[in-house]
Design an enzyme around this catalytic site. Structure first.
Site, mmCIF file in Angstrom:
data_model
loop_
_atom_site.group_PDB
_atom_site.id
_atom_site.type_symbol
_atom_site.label_atom_id
_atom_site.label_comp_id
_atom_site.label_asym_id
_atom_site.label_seq_id
_atom_site.Cartn_x
_atom_site.Cartn_y
_atom_site.Cartn_z
ATOM 1 N N LYS A 1 0.730 -1.041 0.009
ATOM 2 C CA LYS A 1 -0.137 0.179 0.257
ATOM 3 C C LYS A 1 0.778 1.028 -0.196
ATOM 4 O O LYS A 1 1.610 1.049 1.088
ATOM 5 C CB LYS A 1 -1.000 0.186 1.367
ATOM 6 C CG LYS A 1 -1.963 1.232 1.277
ATOM 7 C CD LYS A 1 -3.502 0.788 2.228
ATOM 8 C CE LYS A 1 -4.129 1.581 2.047
ATOM 9 N NZ LYS A 1 -3.779 3.339 2.774
ATOM 10 N N GLU B 1 -0.510 5.304 -8.451
ATOM 11 C CA GLU B 1 -0.449 5.564 -7.179
ATOM 12 C C GLU B 1 1.207 6.943 -7.567
ATOM 13 O O GLU B 1 1.883 5.906 -7.846
ATOM 14 C CB GLU B 1 0.371 4.957 -6.191
ATOM 15 C CG GLU B 1 0.203 6.332 -4.751
ATOM 16 C CD GLU B 1 -0.873 5.880 -4.006
ATOM 17 O OE1 GLU B 1 -2.080 5.743 -4.682
ATOM 18 O OE2 GLU B 1 -1.121 6.970 -2.886
#
Ligand code: AMP
Length: 553
Positions: free
Chosen positions: A241, A289
């Site tokens: 993450k 991201e």
């Protein structure tokens, strides 16, 4: 169609809790509308004047609305603040204050009101917007004023009508499968155009439009890895993450656009990514991201912040915080919408496309100025999570994401197909409900913040859970102080109740039951990790997560 008719239907929708009745009311109203009015009304029912995928925003804050209402009514700031607290929103507060002071019969049509929003969008700055709001309010009845303001402040009319119900009503109105309406709306990012297409039964030929951002798929938090088994029976993907900025990249020809989580165009912030993204062949939409990384190491999120504040990025910033785009999903490629393909198949396509590495290079290394796929493993046993979590942390990441390999990509949904693994000592996303004057060096600022979580995903009630003052920079505290001064809804002197809009991520040592706060819990040693400008208040954590954290700490 008159705007007041729209407002009346909204009142009827608010008066019933039954979804079927709400849908029936909308259906009857839709049938009366011209094509143009249908487009506008569908958007209005969904809570915003402009389509979601539109880059236009009104930029009207509570303070401008307040000033317009006070100018018309002569009411005091204090009176306004109290009414906003009583009603829980500015629209109804205005309705009450404007009674007897504005028009008693209405004449504005839906399209005239839409023209007002367009003019408001074009007007730059509060000093231009305020008079426009005041002159419009004067021409409306108090009931219409309430809805004009609800729509202006955006997002939710507070009549128990979510966009999903508008989709449902459209399906019923023209006897179409609701899934077809949902799909069209998702791809178009415009409930207005979806409505028109529903009327003419033209939903099938809707396809993905490049340079119209899709909403992002979101994850549900879990604390205990065993919870993975509630939703995923077999093997599952585990990814790092990454603690960066969520971005959706669109490419066609020689054009690249990056959209943020709030669906804003942020392309100009990351010029070094243009080249690497343009190098990936074909047309596509990637989800991923943006991270700051140097010398193969991921830099903390804070390093990215200076980029966000600026429209243009100078050479110095480019050198000090080089970025990388870590792609974890592909949503569209060369004419094919991939949302309904299972994740494991999308992943194959993604890895085929995004291959910046030679075969001998380790995939967990990070190379600045590149595009790379997220680090992903297929895992069979839940008990491996603990180790993987620690390894992800050691690489400079926040934790883990767990994803169901069979899952479809569901824009805007926070489901159980994607899980974010928070360790016991995790963080919570909260919204600030009150700001207080600080001490010592910060006595000239509103620097102590009380914050809340949501009661549940369906229930927006905010429950205070703690108070924190450390963790932000002086620049942020100054910016927040200005914002809170302009968005105070009730002033108690040193303490101000503020519009619940500012989202923080807070860290803490443990969660304990406590009668001190309405949530029934308190955080031990809370500190602000960061100001989440990318998150909206309805995306914060819920009491459920707090409860789970309390059980494990
Ligand atoms: P949160 O912001 O806590 O709601 O967590 C969800 C966010 O995690 C997403 O919006 C992404 O920005 C971020 N994220 C980081 N790594 C991943 C990943 N591998 N897959 C999906 N989302 C990720």
């Amino acid at each position: 169609m008159l705007f007041v008719e729209f407002a009346r239907v909204c009142e009827q929708v608010a008066a019933t809790t039954k979804k079927l009745e709400k849908a029936a009311l909308l259906k009857a109203f839709f049938a009366e509308l011209s094509d143009d009015d249908l487009v506008i009304a569908a958007r209005f029912f969904a809570g915003t004047p402009f389509p979601l995928a539109d880059q236009r925003v009104l930029n009207v804050g509570g303070a401008v609305v307040r000033d317009a209402v006070l100018q018309l009514t002569g009411a005091s700031h204090e009176e306004w603040g109290q009414l906003v607290v009583t009603h829980g929103e500015a629209g109804r507060a205005a309705q009450q204050l404007l009674l007897g002071r504005v028009a008693t019969s209405s004449s504005l049509t839906l399209s005239e009101v839409m023209a007002v929003y367009e003019a408001l969008e074009a007007a730059r700055g509060p000093s231009k917007k305020m008079p426009l709001i005041a002159t419009t309010l004067e021409r409306l009845t108090p009931l219409e004023a309430a809805y004009l303001i609800k729509l202006m402040l955006g997002g939710d009319l507070r009549i128990g009508l979510q966009e999903g119900l508008v989709e449902d009503a459209l399906a019923r109105a023209w006897d179409l499968p609701v899934a077809a309406v949902q799909r069209a709306n998702m791809l178009l990012g415009d409930i207005g155009e979806t409505a028109l297409r529903a009327r003419y039964r033209r939903l099938d030929d809707v396809t993905m439009r490049l340079f119209h951002p899709l909403k992002f798929m979101l994850a549900s938090p879990i604390v205990d890895p065993q919870e993975i088994r509630k939703g995923i029976a077999g093997p599952f993907f585990v990814e790092d993450k990454y603690d960066g900025i969520r971005a959706q990249a669109h490419k066609q020809g020689d054009r690249i656009v990056l959209y943020s989580r709030t669906l804003d165009d942020v392309t100009s912030r990351f010029p070094e990514l243009f080249g690497p993204l343009l190098n990936l062949p074909g047309e596509w939409v990637l989800d991923g991201e943006v991270l700051a990384a140097r010398d193969g190491r991921i830099l903390p999120f804070k390093a990215l912040q200076p980029r966000l504040g600026r429209k243009e990025v100078g050479a110095e910033l480019l050198a000090s915080t080089p970025v990388v785009f870590v792609a974890y999903d592909i949503l569209y490629q060369d004419g094919e919408v991939l949302l309904d393909h299972p994740l494991y198949m999308r992943r194959v396509r993604l890895e085929d496309l995004v291959r910046p590495y030679g075969a001998d290079q380790p995939i967990d290394g990070i190379v600045s100025g590149t595009v790379m796929p997220s680090l992903q493993l297929l895992v069979r046993h839940v008990d491996r999570i603990e180790r993987l979590f620690d390894q992800a942390r050691a690489r400079g990441n926040e934790g883990l994401m767990v994803k169901d390999p069979d899952s479809r990509y569901k824009p805007g949904r926070r489901g159980r197909e994607w899980l974010k693994v928070k360790k016991a000592l995790g963080t919570l996303d909260v919204v600030v409900t009150a700001a207080e004057v600080g001490n010592g060096a910060r006595r000239r600022f509103l620097s102590d913040y009380t914050f809340a979580v949501r009661r549940s995903a369906d229930d927006p009630e905010l429950l205070n859970i703690g108070k924190a003052y450390s963790g932000l920079t002086d620049v942020e505290v100054q910016e927040l102080t200005d914002w809170f001064m302009a968005h105070t809804i009730r002033d108690f002197g040193r303490v101000k109740l503020v519009e619940p809009e500012i989202v923080f991520e807070v860290a803490f040592d443990s969660v304990q039951p406590s009668p001190r706060h309405k949530s029934g819990y308190a955080l031990r040693f809370p500190r602000i990790v960061r100001w989440r400008k990318d998150k909206l208040p309805h995306e914060i954590d819920t009491l459920d997560t707090v409860r789970q954290l309390a059980e494990t700490t």
